[in-house]
Design a protein around this motif. Structure first.
Motif, PDB file in Angstrom:
ATOM      1  N   ALA A   1     -80.335 -59.646 -65.555  1.00 26.65           N
ATOM      2  CA  ALA A   1     -80.344 -60.266 -66.915  1.00 26.65           C
ATOM      3  C   ALA A   1     -81.596 -59.212 -67.501  1.00 26.65           C
ATOM      4  O   ALA A   1     -82.777 -58.944 -67.020  1.00 26.65           O
ATOM      5  CB  ALA A   1     -80.885 -61.827 -67.059  1.00 26.65           C
ATOM      6  N   ALA A   2     -80.979 -58.315 -68.460  1.00 32.50           N
ATOM      7  CA  ALA A   2     -82.143 -57.500 -69.126  1.00 32.50           C
ATOM      8  C   ALA A   2     -82.587 -57.750 -70.506  1.00 32.50           C
ATOM      9  O   ALA A   2     -81.565 -58.297 -71.012  1.00 32.50           O
ATOM     10  CB  ALA A   2     -81.541 -56.005 -69.104  1.00 32.50           C
ATOM     11  N   THR A   3     -83.805 -57.984 -70.718  1.00 33.49           N
ATOM     12  CA  THR A   3     -84.111 -58.404 -71.912  1.00 33.49           C
ATOM     13  C   THR A   3     -84.653 -57.269 -72.897  1.00 33.49           C
ATOM     14  O   THR A   3     -85.598 -56.709 -72.167  1.00 33.49           O
ATOM     15  CB  THR A   3     -85.446 -59.391 -71.691  1.00 33.49           C
ATOM     16  N   LEU A   4     -84.260 -57.300 -74.152  1.00 31.46           N
ATOM     17  CA  LEU A   4     -84.921 -56.194 -74.931  1.00 31.46           C
ATOM     18  C   LEU A   4     -85.763 -57.139 -76.063  1.00 31.46           C
ATOM     19  O   LEU A   4     -85.156 -58.003 -76.870  1.00 31.46           O
ATOM     20  CB  LEU A   4     -83.610 -55.583 -75.755  1.00 31.46           C
ATOM     21  N   THR A   5     -87.014 -56.686 -76.066  1.00 31.84           N
ATOM     22  CA  THR A   5     -87.909 -57.302 -77.050  1.00 31.84           C
ATOM     23  C   THR A   5     -88.009 -56.766 -78.340  1.00 31.84           C
ATOM     24  O   THR A   5     -87.685 -55.520 -78.344  1.00 31.84           O
ATOM     25  CB  THR A   5     -89.460 -57.488 -76.245  1.00 31.84           C
ATOM     26  N   PRO A   6     -88.400 -57.380 -79.497  1.00 28.02           N
ATOM     27  CA  PRO A   6     -88.632 -56.561 -80.767  1.00 28.02           C
ATOM     28  C   PRO A   6     -89.632 -55.123 -80.527  1.00 28.02           C
ATOM     29  O   PRO A   6     -89.048 -54.231 -81.024  1.00 28.02           O
ATOM     30  CB  PRO A   6     -89.306 -57.375 -81.644  1.00 28.02           C
ATOM     31  N   ASP A   7     -90.621 -55.396 -79.759  1.00 29.13           N
ATOM     32  CA  ASP A   7     -91.251 -54.154 -79.437  1.00 29.13           C
ATOM     33  C   ASP A   7     -90.452 -53.097 -78.801  1.00 29.13           C
ATOM     34  O   ASP A   7     -90.853 -51.927 -79.352  1.00 29.13           O
ATOM     35  CB  ASP A   7     -92.524 -54.678 -78.592  1.00 29.13           C
ATOM     36  N   GLN A   8     -89.812 -53.335 -78.054  1.00 28.41           N
ATOM     37  CA  GLN A   8     -89.062 -52.202 -77.223  1.00 28.41           C
ATOM     38  C   GLN A   8     -88.071 -51.973 -78.090  1.00 28.41           C
ATOM     39  O   GLN A   8     -87.370 -50.561 -78.004  1.00 28.41           O
ATOM     40  CB  GLN A   8     -88.430 -52.781 -75.837  1.00 28.41           C
ATOM     41  N   ALA A   9     -87.228 -52.437 -78.732  1.00 29.65           N
ATOM     42  CA  ALA A   9     -86.227 -52.338 -79.966  1.00 29.65           C
ATOM     43  C   ALA A   9     -86.881 -51.302 -80.932  1.00 29.65           C
ATOM     44  O   ALA A   9     -86.309 -50.080 -81.183  1.00 29.65           O
ATOM     45  CB  ALA A   9     -85.675 -53.479 -80.740  1.00 29.65           C
ATOM     46  N   ARG A  10     -88.278 -51.409 -81.408  1.00 28.10           N
ATOM     47  CA  ARG A  10     -88.829 -50.485 -82.310  1.00 28.10           C
ATOM     48  C   ARG A  10     -89.170 -49.137 -81.483  1.00 28.10           C
ATOM     49  O   ARG A  10     -89.079 -48.187 -81.975  1.00 28.10           O
ATOM     50  CB  ARG A  10     -90.190 -51.067 -82.604  1.00 28.10           C
ATOM     51  N   ALA A  11     -89.420 -49.220 -80.204  1.00 24.57           N
ATOM     52  CA  ALA A  11     -89.718 -48.202 -79.371  1.00 24.57           C
ATOM     53  C   ALA A  11     -88.629 -47.362 -79.288  1.00 24.57           C
ATOM     54  O   ALA A  11     -88.671 -45.806 -79.225  1.00 24.57           O
ATOM     55  CB  ALA A  11     -90.324 -48.567 -77.876  1.00 24.57           C
ATOM     56  N   PHE A  12     -87.206 -48.084 -79.053  1.00 24.46           N
ATOM     57  CA  PHE A  12     -86.025 -47.322 -78.932  1.00 24.46           C
ATOM     58  C   PHE A  12     -85.844 -46.682 -80.275  1.00 24.46           C
ATOM     59  O   PHE A  12     -85.364 -45.354 -80.289  1.00 24.46           O
ATOM     60  CB  PHE A  12     -85.047 -48.513 -78.492  1.00 24.46           C
ATOM     61  N   ARG A  13     -86.091 -47.185 -81.326  1.00 16.33           N
ATOM     62  CA  ARG A  13     -85.639 -46.665 -82.666  1.00 16.33           C
ATOM     63  C   ARG A  13     -86.666 -45.262 -82.702  1.00 16.33           C
ATOM     64  O   ARG A  13     -86.052 -44.471 -83.588  1.00 16.33           O
ATOM     65  CB  ARG A  13     -85.970 -47.609 -83.723  1.00 16.33           C
ATOM     66  N   LYS A  14     -87.745 -45.334 -82.319  1.00 13.42           N
ATOM     67  CA  LYS A  14     -88.393 -44.004 -82.457  1.00 13.42           C
ATOM     68  C   LYS A  14     -87.958 -42.976 -81.564  1.00 13.42           C
ATOM     69  O   LYS A  14     -88.323 -41.749 -82.061  1.00 13.42           O
ATOM     70  CB  LYS A  14     -89.832 -44.319 -82.010  1.00 13.42           C
ATOM     71  N   LEU A  15     -86.958 -43.207 -80.752  1.00  9.14           N
ATOM     72  CA  LEU A  15     -86.168 -42.299 -79.879  1.00  9.14           C
ATOM     73  C   LEU A  15     -85.220 -41.571 -80.621  1.00  9.14           C
ATOM     74  O   LEU A  15     -84.789 -40.497 -79.952  1.00  9.14           O
ATOM     75  CB  LEU A  15     -85.996 -42.555 -78.638  1.00  9.14           C
ATOM     76  N   LEU A  16     -84.797 -42.390 -81.770  1.00 12.08           N
ATOM     77  CA  LEU A  16     -83.446 -41.845 -82.203  1.00 12.08           C
ATOM     78  C   LEU A  16     -83.702 -41.000 -83.502  1.00 12.08           C
ATOM     79  O   LEU A  16     -84.685 -40.961 -84.306  1.00 12.08           O
ATOM     80  CB  LEU A  16     -82.667 -43.116 -82.899  1.00 12.08           C
ATOM     81  N   THR A  17     -82.944 -39.688 -83.511  1.00 12.86           N
ATOM     82  CA  THR A  17     -82.997 -38.929 -84.628  1.00 12.86           C
ATOM     83  C   THR A  17     -81.796 -39.244 -85.618  1.00 12.86           C
ATOM     84  O   THR A  17     -80.904 -40.249 -85.246  1.00 12.86           O
ATOM     85  CB  THR A  17     -82.899 -37.656 -84.177  1.00 12.86           C
ATOM     86  N   PRO A  18     -81.709 -38.737 -86.870  1.00 18.68           N
ATOM     87  CA  PRO A  18     -80.551 -39.279 -87.716  1.00 18.68           C
ATOM     88  C   PRO A  18     -79.262 -38.822 -87.196  1.00 18.68           C
ATOM     89  O   PRO A  18     -78.246 -39.655 -87.337  1.00 18.68           O
ATOM     90  CB  PRO A  18     -80.969 -38.451 -88.926  1.00 18.68           C
ATOM     91  N   LYS A  19     -79.390 -37.796 -86.394  1.00 19.37           N
ATOM     92  CA  LYS A  19     -77.938 -37.297 -85.873  1.00 19.37           C
ATOM     93  C   LYS A  19     -77.603 -38.174 -84.810  1.00 19.37           C
ATOM     94  O   LYS A  19     -76.497 -38.730 -84.747  1.00 19.37           O
ATOM     95  CB  LYS A  19     -78.247 -36.115 -85.045  1.00 19.37           C
ATOM     96  N   LEU A  20     -78.635 -38.782 -83.845  1.00 21.38           N
ATOM     97  CA  LEU A  20     -78.106 -39.686 -82.970  1.00 21.38           C
ATOM     98  C   LEU A  20     -77.733 -41.253 -83.640  1.00 21.38           C
ATOM     99  O   LEU A  20     -77.007 -41.818 -83.051  1.00 21.38           O
ATOM    100  CB  LEU A  20     -79.349 -39.821 -82.021  1.00 21.38           C
ATOM    101  N   MET A  21     -78.594 -41.755 -84.724  1.00 16.35           N
ATOM    102  CA  MET A  21     -78.199 -42.761 -85.213  1.00 16.35           C
ATOM    103  C   MET A  21     -76.751 -42.451 -85.770  1.00 16.35           C
ATOM    104  O   MET A  21     -75.966 -43.727 -85.511  1.00 16.35           O
ATOM    105  CB  MET A  21     -79.108 -43.282 -86.411  1.00 16.35           C
ATOM    106  N   TRP A  22     -76.478 -41.487 -86.370  1.00 12.86           N
ATOM    107  CA  TRP A  22     -74.839 -41.442 -86.856  1.00 12.86           C
ATOM    108  C   TRP A  22     -74.085 -41.492 -85.762  1.00 12.86           C
ATOM    109  O   TRP A  22     -72.829 -41.869 -85.710  1.00 12.86           O
ATOM    110  CB  TRP A  22     -74.723 -40.334 -87.588  1.00 12.86           C
ATOM    111  N   PHE A  23     -74.354 -40.864 -84.579  1.00 11.74           N
ATOM    112  CA  PHE A  23     -73.626 -40.881 -83.306  1.00 11.74           C
ATOM    113  C   PHE A  23     -73.261 -42.339 -82.884  1.00 11.74           C
ATOM    114  O   PHE A  23     -72.116 -42.494 -82.705  1.00 11.74           O
ATOM    115  CB  PHE A  23     -73.929 -39.994 -82.284  1.00 11.74           C
ATOM    116  N   LEU A  24     -74.227 -43.042 -83.002  1.00  9.83           N
ATOM    117  CA  LEU A  24     -74.297 -44.444 -82.536  1.00  9.83           C
ATOM    118  C   LEU A  24     -73.102 -45.273 -83.277  1.00  9.83           C
ATOM    119  O   LEU A  24     -72.579 -45.977 -82.754  1.00  9.83           O
ATOM    120  CB  LEU A  24     -75.707 -45.067 -82.359  1.00  9.83           C
ATOM    121  N   VAL A  25     -73.442 -44.967 -84.540  1.00  8.29           N
ATOM    122  CA  VAL A  25     -72.491 -45.768 -85.633  1.00  8.29           C
ATOM    123  C   VAL A  25     -70.959 -45.407 -85.383  1.00  8.29           C
ATOM    124  O   VAL A  25     -70.058 -46.177 -85.342  1.00  8.29           O
ATOM    125  CB  VAL A  25     -72.877 -45.666 -87.108  1.00  8.29           C
TER     126      VAL A  25
END
Length: 71
Positions: free
Chosen positions: A37-61
């Motif tokens: 069971a892996a847990t993603l916390t709000p802090d880690q979600a924000r850390a993940f968001r900082k790794l994303l570029t606009p191109k990567l965000m579009w790719f994920l969508v």
């Protein structure tokens, strides 16, 4: 949902995604046998968001709508 290693072997199979309070919990098996069971916390979600570029965000969508590899 399966997540694969670089050599295309199965690394993890996620069988359930659920919310626990403010966290996101992924449940499944690692290497096909070990329950996890892996847990993603709000802090880690924000850390993940900082790794994303606009191109990567579009790719994920658009990722679920891409063809992928043929088997």
């Amino acid at each position: 949902m399966k997540i694969f290693a670089a050599d295309k072997s199965e690394l993890m199979q996620v069988t359930k995604v659920e919310r626990e309070g403010d966290n996101l919990v992924l449940k499944g098996k690692v290497f096909g046998t070990m329950p996890m069971a892996a847990t993603l916390t709000p802090d880690q979600a924000r850390a993940f968001r900082k790794l994303l570029t606009p191109k990567l965000m579009w790719f994920l969508v658009t990722l679920p709508f891409r063809k992928g590899e043929k088997k």
